[in-house]
Write a protein that holds these residues in place. Structure first.
Motif, short mmCIF file in Angstrom:
data_model
loop_
_atom_site.label_atom_id
_atom_site.label_comp_id
_atom_site.label_asym_id
_atom_site.label_seq_id
_atom_site.Cartn_x
_atom_site.Cartn_y
_atom_site.Cartn_z
N ASP A 24 37.08 49.24 36.97
CA ASP A 24 38.08 48.54 36.17
C ASP A 24 37.62 47.11 35.92
N GLY A 37 42.83 43.95 36.10
CA GLY A 37 42.01 44.96 35.44
C GLY A 37 42.38 45.17 33.99
N LEU A 43 36.94 53.58 41.77
CA LEU A 43 37.52 52.55 40.89
C LEU A 43 36.44 51.97 40.00
N GLU A 67 44.63 43.68 45.10
CA GLU A 67 45.33 44.74 44.37
C GLU A 67 44.52 46.03 44.34
N TYR A 68 43.21 45.90 44.16
CA TYR A 68 42.37 47.10 44.13
C TYR A 68 42.30 47.78 45.50
N THR A 111 34.57 45.79 37.81
CA THR A 111 34.47 45.95 39.25
C THR A 111 34.40 47.44 39.54
N SER A 121 37.14 43.10 35.65
CA SER A 121 37.19 42.00 36.63
C SER A 121 38.00 40.83 36.08
N LYS A 156 45.32 49.77 45.93
CA LYS A 156 45.32 50.94 45.05
C LYS A 156 44.52 52.09 45.64
#
Length: 322
Positions: free
Chosen positions: A28, A47, A26, A77-78, A15, A30, A81
């Protein structure tokens, strides 16, 4: 007025999120490990943390098919972040095949608290990432990753294109099956991917080899086995031949003027599974195209940055390709 300031590509492996004026914030995996809290499924790890946790992780995108419930957990979550909030706007970059899920992508953003959202085929961003000078001509873009995206694009509009389910994922599965059938060793999907990345080639005289570990067939005993490029050569050639056939089928549907543009400009190639020895010569012969331009798989995010710089152009591109 709200503005689209984030572009998101939810890929089968990775992702990526691009922030306007900043760059890629980002990149990271998927994948997600989930647990139950009360009555709800929640993230335990996401991730690379999930991938390396030793716990059983789940893929948000499996062979091109998106699990939107898992996507909500992962992106939740992303978003935390990198601090995407309701004040932001997001542009989802999706495969051609997944453009039928525009409503689902919008609902995904709404569920995460973002109300300003657009959806665009990722291959449009890829085209921008190649920094093509004369955008009014027609160009053949091929993105070979887990699967393969093929499109002919003119002035930001897809004339024709398709998602083809040939690429890295198929090769991984066939490598694992070959090693199980011929060498009597059961290997993990991660090991199969490693074999592909290290040994896959379109050059018949490649002599590379490597040692991998796995379970002896029908036992719980562990063993090592050597695998060579020649062992998997037939798998690789077959897979890329299928990709070449799909490209030819798409080209054959075009009128003579568009075909002339493609002959003149050649093929624009990108994607993680395009980094394979011998691919340039292989495709030139299969497609009868002389020109060959290649950029790494970050090209889509490069294009996303260019698209985010022009809000009016976003509206135009979305309208042309919806």
């Amino acid at each position: 007025m709200k503005k689209i300031n984030f572009a998101i590509e939810l890929g089968s492996n990775m992702t990526s999120i691009y922030k306007a004026g900043v760059g890629v914030v980002l990149h990271d995996r998927s994948v997600v490990v989930t647990g139950i809290k009360g009555k709800h499924e929640v993230a335990v790890a996401v991730g690379n943390d999930a991938y390396t946790s030793g716990m059983e992780y789940r893929k948000v995108v499996d062979n091109g098919q998106i699990d939107f419930s898992l996507a909500e957990i992962l992106l939740g979550e992303y978003f935390k972040k990198i601090e995407i909030t309701k004040r932001d706007g997001v542009l989802f970059l999706v495969s051609l095949d997944n453009m039928k899920y525009v409503a689902e992508f919008k609902n995904l953003a709404y569920a995460l608290g973002v109300n300003y959202v657009k959806v665009l085929p990722s291959i449009i961003a890829t085209t921008y990432g190649f920094e093509i000078e004369n955008f009014r001509k027609s160009f053949l873009i091929v993105d070979i990753g887990v699967n393969t995206e093929i499109a002919v694009i003119n002035n930001g509009r897809i004339l024709t294109g398709a998602t083809v389910y040939n690429g890295g994922s198929n090769i991984d599965q066939k490598i694992a099956k070959l090693i199980y059938d011929e060498k009597c060793i059961e290997i993990s999907k991660e090991s199969a991917e490693k074999v592909k990345n290290e040994l896959a080639t379109l050059l018949p005289n490649d002599i590379r080899s490597m040692t991998i570990e796995g379970f002896i067939k029908d036992t719980t005993e562990y063993s090592k086995v050597e695998v060579s490029s020649s062992d998997i050569f037939g798998i690789v050639v077959s897979e890329y031949s299928n990709i070449a056939s799909a490209i030819l089928q798409i080209i054959s549907s075009l009128d003579s003027e568009v075909n002339l543009d493609i002959k003149r400009h050649g093929i624009y190639l990108c994607g993680a599974s395009s980094k394979i020895a011998g691919i340039e010569k292989f495709l030139k012969v299969k497609l009868d195209l002389e020109s060959f331009r290649y950029k790494p798989n970050i090209v889509t995010m490069i294009g996303a940055g260019q698209i985010l710089d022009d809000e009016q152009n976003i509206e135009k591109l979305v309208a042309q390709n919806s």
